[in-house]
Design a protein around this motif. Structure first.
Motif, PDB file in Angstrom:
ATOM      1  N   ILE A 163      -3.515  -1.001  10.363  1.00 11.49           N
ATOM      2  CA  ILE A 163      -4.058  -0.054   9.386  1.00 11.49           C
ATOM      3  C   ILE A 163      -4.166   1.326  10.016  1.00 11.49           C
ATOM      4  CG2 ILE A 163      -6.123   0.571   8.061  1.00 11.49           C
ATOM      5  CD1 ILE A 163      -6.619  -2.437   7.642  1.00 11.49           C
ATOM      6  N   ASP A 164      -4.723   1.393  11.223  1.00 13.91           N
ATOM      7  CA  ASP A 164      -4.878   2.680  11.899  1.00 13.91           C
ATOM      8  C   ASP A 164      -3.522   3.314  12.205  1.00 13.91           C
ATOM      9  OD1 ASP A 164      -7.629   2.523  11.843  1.00 13.91           O
ATOM     10  OD2 ASP A 164      -7.793   1.622  13.841  1.00 13.91           O
TER      11      ASP A 164
ATOM     12  N   ALA B 116       0.827  -1.205   0.000  1.00 14.15           N
ATOM     13  CA  ALA B 116       0.000   0.000   0.000  1.00 14.15           C
ATOM     14  C   ALA B 116       0.863   1.258   0.000  1.00 14.15           C
ATOM     15  CB  ALA B 116      -0.938   0.002   1.202  1.00 14.15           C
ATOM     16  N   ASN B 117       1.939   1.218   0.758  1.00 15.22           N
ATOM     17  CA  ASN B 117       2.835   2.377   0.832  1.00 15.22           C
ATOM     18  C   ASN B 117       3.522   2.636  -0.502  1.00 15.22           C
ATOM     19  OD1 ASN B 117       4.050   4.383   2.724  1.00 15.22           O
ATOM     20  ND2 ASN B 117       5.949   3.357   2.127  1.00 15.22           N
ATOM     21  N   ARG B 118       3.899   1.569  -1.200  1.00 12.18           N
ATOM     22  CA  ARG B 118       4.505   1.721  -2.529  1.00 12.18           C
ATOM     23  C   ARG B 118       3.492   2.268  -3.534  1.00 12.18           C
ATOM     24  NH1 ARG B 118       9.376  -0.979  -3.461  1.00 12.18           N
ATOM     25  NH2 ARG B 118       9.243   0.086  -5.471  1.00 12.18           N
ATOM     26  N   ILE B 119       2.259   1.802  -3.431  1.00  8.78           N
ATOM     27  CA  ILE B 119       1.209   2.304  -4.325  1.00  8.78           C
ATOM     28  C   ILE B 119       0.951   3.780  -4.047  1.00  8.78           C
ATOM     29  CG2 ILE B 119      -1.211   2.068  -4.982  1.00  8.78           C
ATOM     30  CD1 ILE B 119      -0.822  -0.972  -4.084  1.00  8.78           C
TER      31      ILE B 119
ATOM     32  N   ALA C 224       0.294   7.699  10.605  1.00  6.06           N
ATOM     33  CA  ALA C 224       1.620   8.161  10.195  1.00  6.06           C
ATOM     34  C   ALA C 224       1.619   8.692   8.770  1.00  6.06           C
ATOM     35  CB  ALA C 224       2.623   7.013  10.323  1.00  6.06           C
ATOM     36  N   CYS C 225       0.751   8.140   7.936  1.00  8.02           N
ATOM     37  CA  CYS C 225       0.664   8.539   6.522  1.00  8.02           C
ATOM     38  C   CYS C 225      -0.807   8.850   6.245  1.00  8.02           C
ATOM     39  CB  CYS C 225       1.175   7.403   5.640  1.00  8.02           C
ATOM     40  SG  CYS C 225       1.198   7.786   3.876  1.00  8.02           S
TER      41      CYS C 225
ATOM     42  N   PRO D 110      -1.027  11.421  -1.288  1.00 12.29           N
ATOM     43  CA  PRO D 110      -0.350  10.881  -0.096  1.00 12.29           C
ATOM     44  C   PRO D 110       1.127  11.229  -0.069  1.00 12.29           C
ATOM     45  CG  PRO D 110      -0.723   9.138  -1.695  1.00 12.29           C
ATOM     46  CD  PRO D 110      -1.410  10.363  -2.239  1.00 12.29           C
ATOM     47  N   ARG D 111       1.673  11.252   1.127  1.00 10.48           N
ATOM     48  CA  ARG D 111       3.121  11.369   1.326  1.00 10.48           C
ATOM     49  C   ARG D 111       3.576  10.080   1.982  1.00 10.48           C
ATOM     50  NH1 ARG D 111       5.240  14.972  -1.785  1.00 10.48           N
ATOM     51  NH2 ARG D 111       7.111  14.710  -0.483  1.00 10.48           N
TER      52      ARG D 111
END
Length: 282
Positions: free
Chosen positions: A188-189, A156-159, A194-195, A263-264
């Motif tokens: 998830i939370d 998810a972070n890469r996406i 954090a993001c 997103p960051r």
């Protein structure tokens, strides 16, 4: 509105996509779902069979677009959702982005691309580099499907990073995360704190979601395939209505055309530290 659904391979994107497509159709929208996976099974639970792919049809016609009609590539599915499978290049050769591009080009040639209220791209796994990031070029929103585990959140972070990069040149936003079949949502939370990004829904760990894929039916259709015993039938109806309401809620949020986010993403080190700290504390 154009949606691109991404997530870790095997996380349940196609099941989620098909049920969201039906939910949107039930809200009165004309929906086209485009499968962007070489195994061309995104729309299987909608049509009940593996439909011919765009790339196979083009190849059979020697890429003469003028010889192809909408009915050659667009198939009706359950709930009034129309279906297309882009297909893919041969294993180890070709480019997935080329296939997606040819699919969009053909649908535009057929004027089909403009005849739908919603076009949903269901995209192969978490491959967001190169060709398989191509649907983000056409999408208004990206949706990320995840679970409460490290691997899915890493994907998810890469996406999210790909959405940020594509948003530099395209009017693209991240609509949010969908947690699929998870009994917990603590990671998830922790990640979205954090993001920051919206969480559209977290679907509980319900066996019917997995079974629907095995049976080749959407959860909405399974409500119409019930036992004859009234007590069992009523219980199944209540359970299926409960599950379907999750997808209807997602559809309702999308139809408000939310602002979404750019997103960051976290760095790999930040993400490992974030989730490793959690594991060390439990």
């Amino acid at each position: 509105m154009k949606l691109a659904v991404y997530g870790k391979g095997g996380i349940g994107k196609s099941t989620t996509s098909c049920n969201i497509s039906i939910a949107l159709a039930k809200r009165g929208k004309k929906v086209l779902q485009i499968g962007c996976d070489p195994k061309h099974d995104s729309t299987f639970t909608l049509t009940g069979f593996l439909i011919p792919t765009i790339i196979d049809t083009l190849s059979a016609k020697d890429y003469h677009y003028e010889d192809i009609w909408p009915e050659d590539v667009i198939y009706g599915g359950y709930g009034g959702v129309d279906c297309v499978e882009a297909g893919g290049p041969p294993a180890g050769a070709g480019c997935g982005g080329y296939v997606v591009g040819e699919t969009v080009k053909l649908l535009k040639e057929l004027n089909a691309f403009f005849e739908y209220d919603i076009i949903l791209f269901d995209v192969l796994g978490d491959v967001v580099c190169g060709g398989f990031a191509a649907p983000l070029n056409y999408a208004d929103y990206c949706i990320i499907v995840t679970d409460n585990g490290f691997d899915a959140l890493f994907a998810a972070n890469r996406i999210a990073a790909s959405v940020r990069e594509k948003a530099r040149t395209h009017p693209l936003r991240l609509a949010g995360l969908i947690g699929n079949r998870t009994s917990k949502r603590d990671l998830i939370d922790k990640y979205v704190f954090a993001c920051p990004m919206p969480v559209l829904e977290v679907l509980p760990l319900i066996e019917e979601i997995r079974v629907s894929r095995v049976k080749g039916k959407t959860l909405f259709e399974m409500s119409n395939s019930l036992p004859t015993d009234n007590s069992i039938k009523n219980a199944v109806i209540n359970q299926n209505d409960y599950i379907c309401n999750f997808y209807l809620n997602i559809a309702d949020q999308l139809l408000t055309e939310p602002e979404g986010v750019i997103p960051r993403e976290l760095s790999d080190k930040e993400l490992f530290t974030l989730l490793s700290d959690f594991y060390l504390k439990v």
